[in-house]
Scaffold this active site. Structure first.
Site, PDB file in Angstrom:
ATOM      1  N   PRO A 264      31.884   1.495 -33.153  1.00 11.30           N
ATOM      2  CG  PRO A 264      33.150   3.299 -32.393  1.00 11.30           C
ATOM      3  CD  PRO A 264      31.984   2.429 -32.018  1.00 11.30           C
TER       4      PRO A 264
ATOM      5  CE1 TYR B 280      23.499  -0.886 -23.622  1.00 15.23           C
ATOM      6  CE2 TYR B 280      24.424   1.206 -22.928  1.00 15.23           C
ATOM      7  CZ  TYR B 280      23.979   0.371 -23.925  1.00 15.23           C
ATOM      8  OH  TYR B 280      24.020   0.798 -25.232  1.00 15.23           O
TER       9      TYR B 280
ATOM     10  CB  SER C 179      18.549   2.788 -30.915  1.00 17.28           C
ATOM     11  OG  SER C 179      19.745   2.044 -30.978  1.00 17.28           O
TER      12      SER C 179
ATOM     13  N   GLY D 234      33.830   3.724 -26.352  1.00 18.69           N
ATOM     14  CA  GLY D 234      33.831   3.015 -25.082  1.00 18.69           C
ATOM     15  C   GLY D 234      35.235   3.009 -24.496  1.00 18.69           C
TER      16      GLY D 234
END
Length: 332
Positions: free
Chosen positions: A214, A62, A158, A289
């Site tokens: 999501p 990130y 992941s 987020g």
């Protein structure tokens, strides 16, 4: 705030965690996610802790490390109050060994993450993706040593396919190595692929899932509506980098029902979409987020209440995805 065990472990985590992909924005790809600086990140961390969310999810990739560095600054003086998850395996430089899950790469990646986060241990360390060029044994032996050294508390996988996760669990069991206790993957009302291969494996092996994106790459924020122009920067069918395509009519059908239920419950569309995910017993945690305080507070209000049976059925029905082979054999 409700707490659940993190997959097949004794670690208690809140059902929501704060994702820090918006922290930094110092390269072109992650600029699209957000450009949260240290001051704003510190405020978001403080609000989260006030609401019982002590779990923060980041990754070395990130903003090429800047997200971890900003999170490290934001939790200064609070390390004993927080849980940190980070990840490695994706490309971090130009060299041939600056990616993957080799012993060489993940040892260096972990040490770099510890420095950026200004901590001497990671609570949950994920392999961000499966590395087909490295023997699974090499990766798992290395992760096992990281746990025994105290630098890592728990390990997770992941974005693995079901067979990749199952093979990894089998290798760990055969060789008496630390096992992945948690899976982190994409799951939403417009992306239910998870239910066909991965969810049955999660149930069978007693793991759990942390859900990312999501809201389906921002398509379930309530800003997209039928017969309305698209807000700037938003897409329906999949123009966002990395976003899986979704048929426009399917998206609008899901949004129509979300809007109805949001009205019934006096909640927002994102809150309903997140609450739906948390009713799935394999979901331990949903990563939310936020670009600012308002978004964060709104997303935190996704919990503390539940959709009723009728509302769950309506959402299940409208978002249904036809099973892929061989899951439809014998189903018809």
């Amino acid at each position: 705030m409700e707490y659940r065990n993190l997959g097949k472990s004794g670690l208690k985590v809140p059902i929501l965690s704060l994702g820090t992909g918006t922290f930094g924005g110092t390269n072109e790809f992650f600029q699209r996610w957000g450009e949260t600086d240290v001051k704003e990140a510190t405020r978001l961390v403080d609000i989260s802790l006030e609401r019982g969310v002590n779990f923060f999810d980041t990754a070395n990739v990130y903003s090429l490390g800047d997200s971890e560095a900003i999170l490290g600054e934001a939790i200064k003086g609070k390390r004993d109050q927080v849980l940190i998850a980070t990840k490695s395996s994706f490309q971090m430089g130009e060299g041939p060994n600056e990616k993957g899950s080799s012993r060489y790469h993940i040892i260096k990646a972990l040490d770099d993450s510890l420095k950026r986060l200004n901590t001497d241990y990671i609570d949950v360390y994920f392999m961000h993706g499966f590395d087909s060029s490295t023997p699974i044994e090499e990766t798992l032996y290395t992760l096992d040593k990281m746990v025994s050294s105290g630098k890592v508390r728990y390990i997770g996988a992941s974005n693995f396919a079901a067979w990749q996760l199952m093979k990894s669990l089998s290798v760990s069991e055969k060789n008496n190595l630390e096992k992945y206790v948690i899976y982190q993957g994409y799951y939403s009302l417009i992306g239910r692929d998870y239910e066909q291969e991965i969810m049955p494996l999660i149930k069978d092996q007693g793991l759990g899932t942390m859900v990312w994106s999501p809201l389906g790459w921002g398509r379930l924020t309530g800003k997209i509506k039928r017969n309305s122009p698209l807000p700037e920067g938003r897409v329906k069918s999949g123009g966002l980098v990395g976003a899986p395509p979704v048929l426009d009519e399917h998206l609008y059908n899901v949004l129509d029902v979300l809007e109805e239920i949001a009205s019934e419950t006096k909640k927002s569309i994102p809150q309903v979409a997140i609450n739906w995910l948390l009713q799935n017993p394999t979901v331990n945690n949903v990563i939310i987020g936020a670009r600012n305080e308002k978004q964060l507070i709104s997303n935190l209000d996704s919990v503390g209440w539940n959709l009723n049976k009728n509302q769950m059925e309506r959402l299940n029905n409208v978002s249904f995805q036809e099973p892929i082979y061989p899951h439809w054999v014998g189903e018809r």
